[in-house]
Enzyme design. Structure first.
Site, PDB file in Angstrom:
ATOM      1  N   ARG A 137       0.858  -1.193   0.000  1.00 23.50           N
ATOM      2  CA  ARG A 137       0.000   0.000   0.000  1.00 23.50           C
ATOM      3  C   ARG A 137       0.890   1.237   0.000  1.00 23.50           C
ATOM      4  NH1 ARG A 137       2.300   2.047   3.510  1.00 23.50           N
ATOM      5  NH2 ARG A 137       0.648   3.555   3.660  1.00 23.50           N
ATOM      6  N   ALA A 164       0.838   5.138  -2.256  1.00 21.14           N
ATOM      7  CA  ALA A 164       0.665   5.426  -3.688  1.00 21.14           C
ATOM      8  C   ALA A 164       1.838   4.985  -4.583  1.00 21.14           C
ATOM      9  CB  ALA A 164       0.362   6.916  -3.857  1.00 21.14           C
ATOM     10  N   ARG A 203      -7.404  -0.489  -6.756  1.00 17.67           N
ATOM     11  CA  ARG A 203      -7.720   0.618  -5.820  1.00 17.67           C
ATOM     12  C   ARG A 203      -7.919   1.886  -6.648  1.00 17.67           C
ATOM     13  NH1 ARG A 203      -4.379   1.200  -0.391  1.00 17.67           N
ATOM     14  NH2 ARG A 203      -6.267   2.268   0.264  1.00 17.67           N
ATOM     15  N   GLN A 208      -1.667   2.997   9.972  1.00 18.21           N
ATOM     16  CA  GLN A 208      -0.386   3.037   9.252  1.00 18.21           C
ATOM     17  C   GLN A 208       0.676   3.802  10.049  1.00 18.21           C
ATOM     18  OE1 GLN A 208      -3.355   3.582   7.828  1.00 18.21           O
ATOM     19  NE2 GLN A 208      -3.416   2.922   5.704  1.00 18.21           N
ATOM     20  N   ASP A 226      -1.744  10.866  -2.412  1.00 15.56           N
ATOM     21  CA  ASP A 226      -2.185   9.796  -3.306  1.00 15.56           C
ATOM     22  C   ASP A 226      -2.541  10.326  -4.685  1.00 15.56           C
ATOM     23  OD1 ASP A 226      -2.743   8.771  -0.420  1.00 15.56           O
ATOM     24  OD2 ASP A 226      -2.589   7.030  -1.729  1.00 15.56           O
ATOM     25  N   ASN A 281      -5.118  12.637   0.187  1.00 12.10           N
ATOM     26  CA  ASN A 281      -4.206  11.811   0.999  1.00 12.10           C
ATOM     27  C   ASN A 281      -5.045  11.100   2.053  1.00 12.10           C
ATOM     28  OD1 ASN A 281      -1.465  10.954   1.578  1.00 12.10           O
ATOM     29  ND2 ASN A 281      -1.611  12.136   3.459  1.00 12.10           N
ATOM     30  N   LYS A 282      -4.379  10.321   2.875  1.00 11.14           N
ATOM     31  CA  LYS A 282      -5.066   9.504   3.883  1.00 11.14           C
ATOM     32  C   LYS A 282      -6.076  10.315   4.681  1.00 11.14           C
ATOM     33  CE  LYS A 282      -4.794   6.005   4.415  1.00 11.14           C
ATOM     34  NZ  LYS A 282      -5.799   5.141   3.737  1.00 11.14           N
TER      35      LYS A 282
HETATM   36  O1  MRU Z   1      -4.469   3.335   2.228  1.00 11.26           O
HETATM   37  P1  MRU Z   1      -2.994   3.490   2.045  1.00 11.26           P
HETATM   38  O2  MRU Z   1      -2.206   2.938   3.190  1.00 11.26           O
HETATM   39  O3  MRU Z   1      -2.521   2.972   0.718  1.00 11.26           O
HETATM   40  O4  MRU Z   1      -2.794   5.054   2.046  1.00 11.26           O
HETATM   41  C1  MRU Z   1      -1.486   5.581   1.965  1.00 11.26           C
HETATM   42  C2  MRU Z   1      -1.459   7.051   2.109  1.00 11.26           C
HETATM   43  O5  MRU Z   1      -2.445   7.729   2.146  1.00 11.26           O
HETATM   44  C3  MRU Z   1      -0.106   7.655   2.084  1.00 11.26           C
HETATM   45  O6  MRU Z   1      -0.021   8.713   2.980  1.00 11.26           O
HETATM   46  C4  MRU Z   1       0.094   8.153   0.651  1.00 11.26           C
HETATM   47  O7  MRU Z   1      -0.038   7.080  -0.235  1.00 11.26           O
HETATM   48  C5  MRU Z   1       1.375   8.770   0.450  1.00 11.26           C
HETATM   49  S1  MRU Z   1       2.545   7.508   0.220  1.00 11.26           S
HETATM   50  C6  MRU Z   1       4.050   8.016  -0.054  1.00 11.26           C
END
Ligand code: MRU
Length: 339
Positions: A50, A52, A93, A195, A236, A246-247
């Protein structure tokens, strides 16, 4: 040993894709070997891999696996047959644009191939992987140049070696900043997948970087104490006007940061910028299953809403750091400097 050697979320080993199963961290470091696009699509969907850029790199390697399989089946029709694999991967995704970017780059490569595609596509996937590590190291330096040693940093989710080809985007800046003397780093837990608690803190601990974990809801109180000067996050998908997906929880942090006079830095490679997406409203936001939040005893009597990402408007962002350069106070015009 630097973090690109120490922490490898993905690696091409003896003709297979080796993935660290991130769902098992920090308790167990378990690796799986993947041999088909179908398996990799499932690993992306189920969050074994997981983040991006890591999703994009995994998809590039998955195209190599698919091409090898389809070419073995039919050296005549493999290009038609691989379309179904590309579609499957594209549906794994929805939010991280790096997935679609990587599939497009690999698709362009496929279009040029005559004969056995394996070596050419593998070289391209390895190049995508290596370029991502180099981009992260460059962004680490660009971002760290804005930070002073007495400042406090906070990051959300995981944007480290695990979420990328290596070194990390936001955590790359943190790593570079720590080398320059920054000592105060906070990480938020990042519910519901944790995470921050399970991945970010683990990475930093492995790198001997001392970090303090907080619950997501403690961020405002921490900012109120004046302990945080920068919120540093990955992305993302970045729209053409500088809005950032983003998250989930990133938007709240940006709103809090504004109120408390804290700056917001977004760190992401150019493969995260979606020029075809004019603004954040156009970014597809993944909603994950409500079972990730609900205890099974509620048995359909209680519902939950579980968006995996949110969009932070550009006006709440101070800096977007890419390997191509830094955009200060992003908007449509400022973003054009990255073109
Ligand atoms: O759901 P995830 O764990 O794939 O989400 C990841 C994030 O939101 C990260 O902060 C984002 O991908 C930046 S990664 C360098």
């Amino acid at each position: 040993m630097d973090s690109t050697e120490q922490i490898k979320a993905l690696e091409w080993v003896e003709g297979k894709l080796k993935l660290l199963d991130q769902r098992k961290l920090p308790e167990r470091e378990e690796y799986g070997f993947f041999d088909s696009a179908e398996e990799v699509a499932d690993a992306i969907r189920t969050m074994q891999v997981r983040g991006a850029p890591a999703i994009g790199i995994a998809a590039a390697y998955a195209v190599v696996l698919a091409a090898r399989q389809q070419y073995e089946c039919s050296s005549e029709n493999w290009k038609e047959a691989i379309e179904a694999d590309l579609k499957l991967l594209s549906e794994s995704r929805p939010t991280a644009v790096n997935l679609f970017w990587a599939l497009e780059v690999m698709g362009e490569e496929i279009a040029q191939i005559d004969g056995n595609p394996y070596r050419q596509l593998l070289d391209k996937a390895l190049e995508i992987h290596n370029d991502d590590i180099q981009a992260n190291k460059a962004m680490g330096e660009f971002g760290a140049a804005y930070l002073q040693s007495e400042e406090g940093l906070m990051t959300h989710c995981n944007a480290g070696a695990l979420a990328t080809g290596g070194y990390g985007t936001a955590l790359g800046v943190v790593r570079s900043a720590v080398k320059k003397g920054i000592k105060t780093v906070y990480a938020s837990e990042t519910r519901p997948w944790m995470q921050g608690a399970r991945l970010t803190v683990w990475e930093l601990y492995k790198d001997d970087i001392s970090a303090t974990l907080i619950t997501d809801s403690a961020a405002s109180w921490l900012m109120k104490q004046g302990k945080i000067h920068w919120v540093i996050v990955g992305a993302d998908r970045i729209a053409a006007n500088g809005d950032v997906a983003n998250k989930i929880g990133t938007y709240s942090l940006a709103v809090l940061a504004k109120y408390h006079g804290v700056k917001v830095m977004v760190v992401a490679p150019m493969s995260t910028v979606d020029w075809d997406c004019p603004n954040g409203e156009m970014i597809p936001i993944e909603e994950r299953d409500q079972s990730e939040l609900l205890n099974p005893i509620y048995d359909g009597k209680v519902s939950a809403w579980n968006p995996s990402f949110d969009v932070t408007p550009a006006e709440l962002i101070d800096l977007i750091v890419t390997e191509r350069g830094v955009v200060e106070r992003p908007d449509n015009k400022a973003m054009q400097t990255l073109r």
